[in-house]
Design a protein around this motif. Structure first.
Motif, mmCIF file in Angstrom:
data_model
loop_
_atom_site.group_PDB
_atom_site.id
_atom_site.type_symbol
_atom_site.label_atom_id
_atom_site.label_comp_id
_atom_site.label_asym_id
_atom_site.label_seq_id
_atom_site.Cartn_x
_atom_site.Cartn_y
_atom_site.Cartn_z
ATOM 1 N N CYS A 190 183.231 96.270 14.706
ATOM 2 C CA CYS A 190 182.409 96.193 13.415
ATOM 3 C C CYS A 190 181.263 95.246 13.614
ATOM 4 C CB CYS A 190 183.323 95.612 12.254
ATOM 5 S SG CYS A 190 184.495 96.948 11.888
ATOM 6 N N ALA A 191 181.592 94.107 14.496
ATOM 7 C CA ALA A 191 180.406 93.208 14.662
ATOM 8 C C ALA A 191 179.189 93.646 15.709
ATOM 9 C CB ALA A 191 181.109 91.928 15.291
ATOM 10 N N ILE A 192 179.426 94.359 16.419
ATOM 11 C CA ILE A 192 178.626 95.220 17.416
ATOM 12 C C ILE A 192 177.872 96.177 16.570
ATOM 13 C CG2 ILE A 192 178.297 96.461 19.551
ATOM 14 C CD1 ILE A 192 180.806 95.121 20.801
ATOM 15 N N TYR A 193 178.530 97.059 15.853
ATOM 16 C CA TYR A 193 177.659 97.944 15.000
ATOM 17 C C TYR A 193 176.716 97.183 14.097
ATOM 18 C CZ TYR A 193 176.926 102.164 12.463
ATOM 19 O OH TYR A 193 176.713 103.381 11.829
ATOM 20 N N GLY A 248 171.213 95.489 12.306
ATOM 21 C CA GLY A 248 170.359 94.332 11.923
ATOM 22 C C GLY A 248 169.312 94.486 13.073
ATOM 23 N N ILE A 249 169.362 94.484 14.060
ATOM 24 C CA ILE A 249 168.581 94.385 15.059
ATOM 25 C C ILE A 249 167.433 95.468 14.912
ATOM 26 C CG2 ILE A 249 167.762 94.578 17.487
ATOM 27 C CD1 ILE A 249 170.412 93.230 18.261
ATOM 28 N N TRP A 250 167.768 96.711 14.471
ATOM 29 C CA TRP A 250 167.058 97.931 14.136
ATOM 30 C C TRP A 250 166.424 97.622 12.863
ATOM 31 C CZ3 TRP A 250 167.246 101.496 10.342
ATOM 32 C CH2 TRP A 250 166.275 102.654 10.386
ATOM 33 N N THR A 251 167.072 96.963 11.915
ATOM 34 C CA THR A 251 166.495 96.814 10.580
ATOM 35 C C THR A 251 165.411 95.629 10.708
ATOM 36 O OG1 THR A 251 168.599 97.545 9.469
ATOM 37 C CG2 THR A 251 167.290 96.396 8.289
ATOM 38 N N ILE A 252 165.684 94.427 11.424
ATOM 39 C CA ILE A 252 164.709 93.435 11.497
ATOM 40 C C ILE A 252 163.345 93.775 11.775
ATOM 41 C CG2 ILE A 252 164.968 92.547 13.689
ATOM 42 C CD1 ILE A 252 165.719 89.886 12.112
ATOM 43 N N ARG A 253 163.240 94.891 12.361
ATOM 44 C CA ARG A 253 161.847 95.335 12.773
ATOM 45 C C ARG A 253 161.125 95.797 11.440
ATOM 46 N NH1 ARG A 253 163.936 99.112 17.183
ATOM 47 N NH2 ARG A 253 164.720 97.665 18.732
ATOM 48 N N GLU A 254 161.597 96.199 10.609
ATOM 49 C CA GLU A 254 160.886 96.799 9.218
ATOM 50 C C GLU A 254 160.995 95.705 8.204
ATOM 51 O OE1 GLU A 254 158.883 99.300 9.197
ATOM 52 O OE2 GLU A 254 159.312 99.796 11.290
ATOM 53 N N ALA A 313 169.975 89.555 6.382
ATOM 54 C CA ALA A 313 171.395 89.531 5.660
ATOM 55 C C ALA A 313 172.402 90.409 6.472
ATOM 56 C CB ALA A 313 170.737 90.364 4.323
ATOM 57 N N LEU A 314 171.827 91.264 7.307
ATOM 58 C CA LEU A 314 173.009 92.109 8.149
ATOM 59 C C LEU A 314 173.877 91.122 9.140
ATOM 60 C CD1 LEU A 314 171.283 95.522 8.414
ATOM 61 C CD2 LEU A 314 173.381 95.201 7.463
ATOM 62 N N PHE A 315 172.774 90.247 9.646
ATOM 63 C CA PHE A 315 173.438 88.998 10.621
ATOM 64 C C PHE A 315 174.507 88.323 10.041
ATOM 65 C CE2 PHE A 315 169.348 89.809 13.168
ATOM 66 C CZ PHE A 315 170.180 90.454 14.294
ATOM 67 N N ILE A 316 174.158 88.169 8.647
ATOM 68 C CA ILE A 316 175.135 87.078 7.887
ATOM 69 C C ILE A 316 176.319 87.938 7.654
ATOM 70 C CG2 ILE A 316 175.434 85.864 5.705
ATOM 71 C CD1 ILE A 316 172.379 85.088 5.839
ATOM 72 N N LEU A 317 176.141 89.148 7.194
ATOM 73 C CA LEU A 317 177.313 90.102 6.930
ATOM 74 C C LEU A 317 178.236 90.377 8.421
ATOM 75 C CD1 LEU A 317 178.791 91.969 5.019
ATOM 76 C CD2 LEU A 317 177.309 93.837 6.051
ATOM 77 N N ALA A 318 177.542 90.312 9.344
ATOM 78 C CA ALA A 318 178.278 90.469 10.669
ATOM 79 C C ALA A 318 179.094 89.208 10.857
ATOM 80 C CB ALA A 318 177.319 90.902 11.782
#
Length: 57
Positions: free
Chosen positions: A16-19, A24-30, A37-42
């Motif tokens: 779950c953390a890796i996914y 999050g890395i993919w989203t942070i570009r846009e 927020a996705l990093f905090i969720l992870a």
């Protein structure tokens, strides 16, 4: 707690953390805020179950 169950729980948490971090890395570009927020969720998805496992022992 059975060691096999503990290993399975840790494997699921790692997956779950890796996914989530990967997304999050993919989203942070846009969208910077969405990526953060996705990093905090992870972090929350890993820390909360590990804390509950620690308390249970």
């Amino acid at each position: 707690m059975n060691i096999l169950i503990l290993i399975i729980i840790l494997a699921v948490l790692a997956w779950c953390a890796i996914y989530t971090v990967s997304y999050g890395i993919w989203t942070i570009r846009e969208n910077k805020k969405g990526g953060i927020a996705l990093f905090i969720l992870a972090i929350a998805c890993v820390v909360i179950p590990l804390y509950l496992l620690w308390i249970r022992r």
